[in-house]
Design a protein around this motif. Structure first.
Motif, PDB file in Angstrom:
ATOM      1  N   HIS A  35       0.848  -1.199   0.000  1.00  0.00           N
ATOM      2  CA  HIS A  35       0.000   0.000   0.000  1.00  0.00           C
ATOM      3  C   HIS A  35       0.882   1.247   0.000  1.00  0.00           C
ATOM      4  CE1 HIS A  35      -3.176   2.820   0.791  1.00  0.00           C
ATOM      5  NE2 HIS A  35      -4.067   1.839   0.677  1.00  0.00           N
ATOM      6  N   PRO A  36       0.559   2.253  -0.823  1.00  0.00           N
ATOM      7  CA  PRO A  36       1.396   3.460  -0.891  1.00  0.00           C
ATOM      8  C   PRO A  36       1.570   4.186   0.435  1.00  0.00           C
ATOM      9  CG  PRO A  36      -0.188   3.435  -2.695  1.00  0.00           C
ATOM     10  CD  PRO A  36      -0.537   2.282  -1.793  1.00  0.00           C
ATOM     11  N   ARG A  37       0.632   3.999   1.382  1.00  0.00           N
ATOM     12  CA  ARG A  37       0.787   4.701   2.661  1.00  0.00           C
ATOM     13  C   ARG A  37       1.797   4.036   3.584  1.00  0.00           C
ATOM     14  NH1 ARG A  37      -5.277   3.741   3.932  1.00  0.00           N
ATOM     15  NH2 ARG A  37      -5.320   1.575   4.567  1.00  0.00           N
ATOM     16  N   GLY A  38       2.333   2.881   3.167  1.00  0.00           N
ATOM     17  CA  GLY A  38       3.379   2.221   3.942  1.00  0.00           C
ATOM     18  C   GLY A  38       2.845   1.379   5.081  1.00  0.00           C
ATOM     19  N   GLY A  39       3.715   1.079   6.018  1.00  0.00           N
ATOM     20  CA  GLY A  39       3.337   0.298   7.182  1.00  0.00           C
ATOM     21  C   GLY A  39       3.241  -1.200   6.919  1.00  0.00           C
ATOM     22  N   GLY A  40       3.703  -1.646   5.776  1.00  0.00           N
ATOM     23  CA  GLY A  40       3.690  -3.076   5.475  1.00  0.00           C
ATOM     24  C   GLY A  40       2.343  -3.610   5.033  1.00  0.00           C
ATOM     25  N   GLU A  41       1.360  -2.724   4.845  1.00  0.00           N
ATOM     26  CA  GLU A  41       0.028  -3.157   4.443  1.00  0.00           C
ATOM     27  C   GLU A  41       0.014  -3.514   2.958  1.00  0.00           C
ATOM     28  OE1 GLU A  41      -4.545  -1.653   5.166  1.00  0.00           O
ATOM     29  OE2 GLU A  41      -2.974  -0.141   4.962  1.00  0.00           O
ATOM     30  N   LEU A  42      -0.732  -4.574   2.615  1.00  0.00           N
ATOM     31  CA  LEU A  42      -0.871  -4.974   1.221  1.00  0.00           C
ATOM     32  C   LEU A  42      -2.221  -4.517   0.686  1.00  0.00           C
ATOM     33  CD1 LEU A  42       0.577  -8.606   1.245  1.00  0.00           C
ATOM     34  CD2 LEU A  42       1.749  -6.450   0.716  1.00  0.00           C
ATOM     35  N   ALA A  43      -2.247  -4.263  -0.621  1.00  0.00           N
ATOM     36  CA  ALA A  43      -3.463  -3.812  -1.287  1.00  0.00           C
ATOM     37  C   ALA A  43      -3.499  -4.426  -2.684  1.00  0.00           C
ATOM     38  CB  ALA A  43      -3.480  -2.287  -1.383  1.00  0.00           C
ATOM     39  N   PHE A  44      -4.656  -4.324  -3.340  1.00  0.00           N
ATOM     40  CA  PHE A  44      -4.706  -4.682  -4.754  1.00  0.00           C
ATOM     41  C   PHE A  44      -5.181  -3.461  -5.534  1.00  0.00           C
ATOM     42  CE2 PHE A  44      -8.964  -5.670  -3.308  1.00  0.00           C
ATOM     43  CZ  PHE A  44      -9.782  -5.262  -4.350  1.00  0.00           C
ATOM     44  N   VAL A  45      -4.895  -3.474  -6.820  1.00  0.00           N
ATOM     45  CA  VAL A  45      -5.180  -2.335  -7.682  1.00  0.00           C
ATOM     46  C   VAL A  45      -6.574  -2.476  -8.288  1.00  0.00           C
ATOM     47  CG1 VAL A  45      -4.488  -1.102  -9.770  1.00  0.00           C
ATOM     48  CG2 VAL A  45      -2.742  -2.017  -8.212  1.00  0.00           C
ATOM     49  N   LEU A  46      -7.378  -1.441  -8.106  1.00  0.00           N
ATOM     50  CA  LEU A  46      -8.690  -1.363  -8.723  1.00  0.00           C
ATOM     51  C   LEU A  46      -8.718  -0.067  -9.537  1.00  0.00           C
ATOM     52  CD1 LEU A  46     -11.491  -2.827  -8.718  1.00  0.00           C
ATOM     53  CD2 LEU A  46     -12.157  -1.245  -6.900  1.00  0.00           C
ATOM     54  N   THR A  47      -9.277  -0.135 -10.736  1.00  0.00           N
ATOM     55  CA  THR A  47      -9.311   1.067 -11.566  1.00  0.00           C
ATOM     56  C   THR A  47     -10.748   1.504 -11.820  1.00  0.00           C
ATOM     57  OG1 THR A  47      -9.412  -0.051 -13.722  1.00  0.00           O
ATOM     58  CG2 THR A  47      -7.218   0.299 -12.761  1.00  0.00           C
TER      59      THR A  47
END
Length: 198
Positions: free
Chosen positions: A32-44
Motif C-alpha cells: 500500500h502506498p501509505r506504507g506500514g507493510g500493508e498490502l493492497a490490490f489495484v482497482l481502476t
C-alpha cells in the motif's frame, strides 16, 4: 498469502462455455502506498470514453489476443492499463473462471507487483487508480447479496471506496478474499446486475 493463492484448486472447465470469448483480469497485489507493510490490490475506474463499461470499476484486463494464454493476456493488460511490466514469475496463481453476461469467460490471474510507485495509468483506458487494502475486503460488512426479478441467482455487491461494486469484478474480488481466508468459495453462479448484461 502466496501459499493460499498458489495452492488454490480451480474448478474444472465448465461445459456450455465453449461459445464464450476468453478474457483475463489481473488482481495486482502491491504494497500500500501509505506504507506500514500493508498490502493492497489495484482497482481502476475505467475511462468514461471507452466503448463498453465506461466509468465502471474494473480490474486491469481484457480479451485474449489470438494465440495468447490467459497469463500472457493478464500481464499484457497490466502493462497496457497501468504501466507495469511484469514477468510470468510475478504470477501467484489463477482463480476460477467467471462467465459474464456479455459473452466472456473471464479468468482472474493474481500477480505480485510490489512497489506501487511504478504504476502509470493509461489515460485512454483508466480514469483513476485505487489501492484497496486486503484488510478492507476481509471485512464481513462490505459484502451483500440481493435478488432481482430478472434472475433466480443472487447478485453480489461489495462496498469499496464509498461505492458498490458489482459482478463480474465483485465476484472475482470476493473469491480472492475467500481464498485468502482459507475458504473454498465458488462464485461462477453469482449474478451480475442487469446494466452489466450487455
Amino acid at each position: 498469502m502466496t501459499g493460499l493463492i498458489s495452492g488454490f484448486e480451480r474448478l474444472a472447465d465448465h461445459d456450455g462455455h465453449a461459445g464464450l470469448k476468453r478474457a483475463a483480469v489481473a488482481i495486482t497485489v502491491v504494497e500500500h502506498p501509505r506504507g506500514g507493510g500493508e498490502l493492497a490490490f489495484v482497482l481502476t475506474r475505467r475511462a468514461r470514453t471507452l466503448r463498453s463499461h465506461g466509468g465502471q470499476w474494473a480490474l486491469p484486463g481484457g480479451r485474449c489476443d489470438p494465440g495468447e494464454t490467459i497469463v500472457q493476456a493478464a500481464l499484457r493488460e497490466v502493462s497496457e492499463e497501468i504501466g507495469l511490466a511484469l514477468s510470468a514469475d510475478a504470477v501467484l496463481g489463477v482463480l476460477d473462471d467467471y462467465p459474464t453476461r456479455s459473452g466472456y469467460l473471464m479468468t482472474p490471474v493474481v500477480v505480485w507487483a510490489g512497489d506501487p510507485r511504478a504504476i502509470v495509468p493509461n489515460p485512454a483506458e483508466v480514469a483513476s487508480v485505487h489501492f484497496i487494502p486486503l484488510a478492507h475486503v476481509a471485512r464481513e460488512d462490505i459484502v451483500s447479496f440481493v435478488t432481482i426479478p430478472e434472475s433466480p441467482r443472487q447478485v453480489i455487491r461489495l462496498w469499496i471506496d464509498d461505492d458498490h461494486i458489482h459482478a463480474p469484478t465483485a465476484a472475482v474480488i470476493y473469491q480472492f478474499r475467500e481464498v485468502l481466508a482459507g475458504r473454498d468459495t465458488r462464485v461462477h453462479e453469482l449474478e451480475q446486475p442487469v446494466f452489466a448484461w450487455k
